[in-house]
Design a protein around this motif. Sequence first.
Motif, PDB file in Angstrom:
ATOM      1  N   HIS A   1      78.295 -21.245  44.005  1.00  0.00           N
ATOM      2  CA  HIS A   1      77.141 -20.928  43.159  1.00  0.00           C
ATOM      3  C   HIS A   1      77.001 -21.987  42.058  1.00  0.00           C
ATOM      4  N   THR A   2      75.790 -22.308  41.708  1.00  0.00           N
ATOM      5  CA  THR A   2      75.518 -23.272  40.637  1.00  0.00           C
ATOM      6  C   THR A   2      74.577 -22.631  39.613  1.00  0.00           C
ATOM      7  N   GLY A   3      74.419 -23.310  38.483  1.00  0.00           N
ATOM      8  CA  GLY A   3      73.544 -22.779  37.442  1.00  0.00           C
ATOM      9  C   GLY A   3      73.988 -21.422  36.942  1.00  0.00           C
ATOM     10  N   ILE A   4      75.292 -21.229  36.823  1.00  0.00           N
ATOM     11  CA  ILE A   4      75.871 -19.926  36.468  1.00  0.00           C
ATOM     12  C   ILE A   4      75.624 -19.637  34.986  1.00  0.00           C
ATOM     13  N   SER A   5      75.160 -18.421  34.691  1.00  0.00           N
ATOM     14  CA  SER A   5      74.822 -18.065  33.309  1.00  0.00           C
ATOM     15  C   SER A   5      75.462 -16.736  32.928  1.00  0.00           C
ATOM     16  N   ILE A   6      76.767 -16.712  32.868  1.00  0.00           N
ATOM     17  CA  ILE A   6      77.510 -15.505  32.479  1.00  0.00           C
ATOM     18  C   ILE A   6      77.498 -15.379  30.961  1.00  0.00           C
ATOM     19  N   THR A   7      77.340 -14.147  30.465  1.00  0.00           N
ATOM     20  CA  THR A   7      77.203 -13.899  29.025  1.00  0.00           C
ATOM     21  C   THR A   7      78.547 -13.622  28.372  1.00  0.00           C
ATOM     22  N   LEU A   8      78.764 -14.247  27.200  1.00  0.00           N
ATOM     23  CA  LEU A   8      79.972 -14.009  26.414  1.00  0.00           C
ATOM     24  C   LEU A   8      79.659 -14.289  24.951  1.00  0.00           C
ATOM     25  N   SER A   9      80.110 -13.404  24.060  1.00  0.00           N
ATOM     26  CA  SER A   9      79.802 -13.541  22.630  1.00  0.00           C
ATOM     27  C   SER A   9      80.998 -13.905  21.771  1.00  0.00           C
ATOM     28  N   HIS A  10      82.196 -13.651  22.253  1.00  0.00           N
ATOM     29  CA  HIS A  10      83.402 -13.886  21.446  1.00  0.00           C
ATOM     30  C   HIS A  10      84.326 -14.851  22.177  1.00  0.00           C
ATOM     31  N   PHE A  11      84.629 -15.972  21.536  1.00  0.00           N
ATOM     32  CA  PHE A  11      85.397 -17.046  22.173  1.00  0.00           C
ATOM     33  C   PHE A  11      86.673 -17.324  21.392  1.00  0.00           C
ATOM     34  N   ASN A  12      87.750 -17.454  22.142  1.00  0.00           N
ATOM     35  CA  ASN A  12      89.035 -17.815  21.547  1.00  0.00           C
ATOM     36  C   ASN A  12      89.621 -18.978  22.333  1.00  0.00           C
ATOM     37  N   PHE A  13      89.563 -20.175  21.769  1.00  0.00           N
ATOM     38  CA  PHE A  13      90.133 -21.366  22.400  1.00  0.00           C
ATOM     39  C   PHE A  13      91.521 -21.599  21.815  1.00  0.00           C
ATOM     40  N   ASP A  14      92.511 -21.035  22.460  1.00  0.00           N
ATOM     41  CA  ASP A  14      93.888 -21.252  22.031  1.00  0.00           C
ATOM     42  C   ASP A  14      94.442 -22.414  22.849  1.00  0.00           C
TER      43      ASP A  14
ATOM     44  N   GLU B   1      75.292 -11.887  36.733  1.00  0.00           N
ATOM     45  CA  GLU B   1      74.847 -12.306  35.397  1.00  0.00           C
ATOM     46  C   GLU B   1      74.271 -11.136  34.618  1.00  0.00           C
ATOM     47  N   LYS B   2      73.497 -10.298  35.297  1.00  0.00           N
ATOM     48  CA  LYS B   2      72.922  -9.114  34.644  1.00  0.00           C
ATOM     49  C   LYS B   2      74.033  -8.149  34.221  1.00  0.00           C
ATOM     50  N   LEU B   3      75.002  -7.937  35.107  1.00  0.00           N
ATOM     51  CA  LEU B   3      76.117  -7.042  34.785  1.00  0.00           C
ATOM     52  C   LEU B   3      76.970  -7.608  33.659  1.00  0.00           C
ATOM     53  N   SER B   4      77.167  -8.924  33.636  1.00  0.00           N
ATOM     54  CA  SER B   4      77.985  -9.541  32.579  1.00  0.00           C
ATOM     55  C   SER B   4      77.355  -9.325  31.212  1.00  0.00           C
ATOM     56  N   SER B   5      76.013  -9.349  31.158  1.00  0.00           N
ATOM     57  CA  SER B   5      75.320  -9.113  29.891  1.00  0.00           C
ATOM     58  C   SER B   5      75.579  -7.695  29.391  1.00  0.00           C
ATOM     59  N   MET B   6      75.557  -6.719  30.313  1.00  0.00           N
ATOM     60  CA  MET B   6      75.821  -5.328  29.929  1.00  0.00           C
ATOM     61  C   MET B   6      77.259  -5.138  29.473  1.00  0.00           C
ATOM     62  N   MET B   7      78.195  -5.738  30.213  1.00  0.00           N
ATOM     63  CA  MET B   7      79.609  -5.607  29.868  1.00  0.00           C
ATOM     64  C   MET B   7      79.891  -6.253  28.525  1.00  0.00           C
ATOM     65  N   ASN B   8      79.306  -7.412  28.290  1.00  0.00           N
ATOM     66  CA  ASN B   8      79.500  -8.112  27.027  1.00  0.00           C
ATOM     67  C   ASN B   8      78.947  -7.300  25.865  1.00  0.00           C
ATOM     68  N   GLU B   9      77.801  -6.653  26.099  1.00  0.00           N
ATOM     69  CA  GLU B   9      77.196  -5.837  25.047  1.00  0.00           C
ATOM     70  C   GLU B   9      78.092  -4.662  24.690  1.00  0.00           C
ATOM     71  N   GLN B  10      78.682  -4.013  25.710  1.00  0.00           N
ATOM     72  CA  GLN B  10      79.569  -2.889  25.434  1.00  0.00           C
ATOM     73  C   GLN B  10      80.823  -3.357  24.704  1.00  0.00           C
ATOM     74  N   ASN B  11      81.364  -4.502  25.107  1.00  0.00           N
ATOM     75  CA  ASN B  11      82.539  -5.055  24.432  1.00  0.00           C
ATOM     76  C   ASN B  11      82.228  -5.361  22.975  1.00  0.00           C
ATOM     77  N   THR B  12      81.052  -5.932  22.717  1.00  0.00           N
ATOM     78  CA  THR B  12      80.650  -6.284  21.355  1.00  0.00           C
ATOM     79  C   THR B  12      80.407  -5.041  20.521  1.00  0.00           C
ATOM     80  N   CYS B  13      79.840  -3.990  21.142  1.00  0.00           N
ATOM     81  CA  CYS B  13      79.593  -2.735  20.417  1.00  0.00           C
ATOM     82  C   CYS B  13      80.885  -2.064  20.003  1.00  0.00           C
ATOM     83  N   ASP B  14      81.976  -2.343  20.733  1.00  0.00           N
ATOM     84  CA  ASP B  14      83.280  -1.776  20.386  1.00  0.00           C
ATOM     85  C   ASP B  14      83.932  -2.515  19.225  1.00  0.00           C
TER      86      ASP B  14
END
Length: 598
Positions: A503-516, A454-467
């Motif tokens: 695993h339960t209570g999963i809290s992975i970070t994501l800022s951009h969603f595309n529901f196709d 979860e901590k790593l997903s937040s960092m990865m999401n931030e870098q993706n968003t910064c791009d």
Amino acid sequence: MIEGMKKLYNHKLSHVTISPLNDYTDEYLRDVYMPPKLLAMYKDRREFKKGYTLVTQYKDVFSTDEKVYTRIFLQGEAGSGKTTFLAKLVLDWCEESHISSTSDKSSHFFADVHVLKGYVFVFHILLRNAVKQFDVYTMIKEQIIDLIYSQEDREKAYRLLNEIMKRERCLALLDGLDEWTGPGDPHNLPTLVVDHSKCVMIITTRPWKLAVGKITHSDINALLQLEGINKPLDLSKVILSRFVDIKELEIKHSAFKDYILNQKLEELLSSPLMLSAIVCSYAEGIELKGSKCEIYILLLESLFKKPNSEICTFEQPPYPCFKRTQYIQTNIEQLNRLSELAFHLMFVNEKENSIAFSIMELKKFKLNESEHKEFVLKSGILTETRNASILRSESSFMFFHLSMQEFLAAYHIARNTHLIDGIISDYLKRHNAAYLDVSQVFIFLCGLDISGAEKLSSMMNEQNTCDAPGTLLERDGLIHLRHLYDFQKIPLAGYREAVSNGHTGISITLSHFNFDLKKFDEHTIRDLHRIWTINGANAISLVVYCENTFEKKRISTANDESASHIKFDLNSCTQLKYLQLGKDGILITGKYTTMYIF
């Protein structure tokens, strides 16, 4: 020279290991080969998109009606069959005439071997063995010519090779661009000198390597997407036939298909590496439940068993996938040293030394000592290659497969989660689009340690968003964030791996969603929606493309398993900047904003 190359290829490439549990279980490649699911990509403005036409002939790899390609890229995820496809191509070139194998149920697939005969020479190169080189001619000299000719004849052979590459139509197959670094700008790709312009190159790679921005569209004449095996259940039957009596094959294979459906393993079967692990474990009475970590720990255990078969189980397994292991606890010291090495190579070393490394790296983690070195080499986790040198004989080492190195690195992170805020954070800052580079490590970490993931997903999401500024395009009032939405595949795969490991209570970070909803299946929509429900405060963009999708299938949410719609409550989306709705089937209601997609 042609005869020498054919002898070399028939020795090196004619057999393939069908069991990741046993390196000694190999078969003649033609007897177990199944056609790949190969799709042509097409260029649409600023990006390549996946087409729907299956490539089934060699002529369509090399050309279209309008154009002949000179630099062809073949991309696919780890274990999708890129290396095997090139090996089969080389063996087809070696044969005087095409020989159909007993397992060739689709003999019309890549049957036009005459196309390959148009190339006088085919050069097969492993880029992982040439990480600091960029000149293809030099690679061919070291990996092919030096293995055909004695030292006394090599200078003459080098001159002959140079003349051949000037005058003859040649094909250079460069396998594993993602495992190659080269000297850097301006040499971001292996290159041919101008004099050798008659040569055609096919370069295999994982998709992330093409996404990091160093390779321009003008570098790519054609791009093909390899999505694994075209008919994976057919291959599963071929592999299973090597382990069961022929009289029981139909019954056993029918039971295997039921097992695949019940455990929801269909998606994993498209990868030949995953398929062979699942089939071979099933043949030995081990049933899996869809977790990549579970499969890789099984591969690891089977390798550890070779040098040390002492059985010992965990009283309290540190991770869910360790639960049924028998040879991990016994060899835990070796595992910990190897995982630290894998992590160090990926996140601390310079990129050119992250795949192939010297004895000095083994010394850092005390793996050079005779007992430990014998263990890692005998197990097959590491491979050793002798490098010819005038002054001294040196060895280079590498993990037998990059994906195993990534799994071990994830295991080390799970044991030392403080590394995420330190070394990994620095790594993500140093390298552009590094979140793509570490995506497989992240997915494995989701199965091992969800809090670290979860901590790593937040960092990865931030870098993706910064791009985003470089990938955000506005045309006709519509928002297109294609590269940002490509990223959602990574947390989605991580979420599924976490669920597969209980695993339960999963809290992975994501800022951009595309529901196709037109393209995604029911499971993808449901899993992505669950990630959405915990990311309202993080959501920056939302694209929903509907087309009466739910008239044909019912999509249920976590709140209402019988619902025929999914609900987007936008009240908490305080950062939402972009909203794009496509087609019909969307109802907006509520005091503030609630969308129902039907």
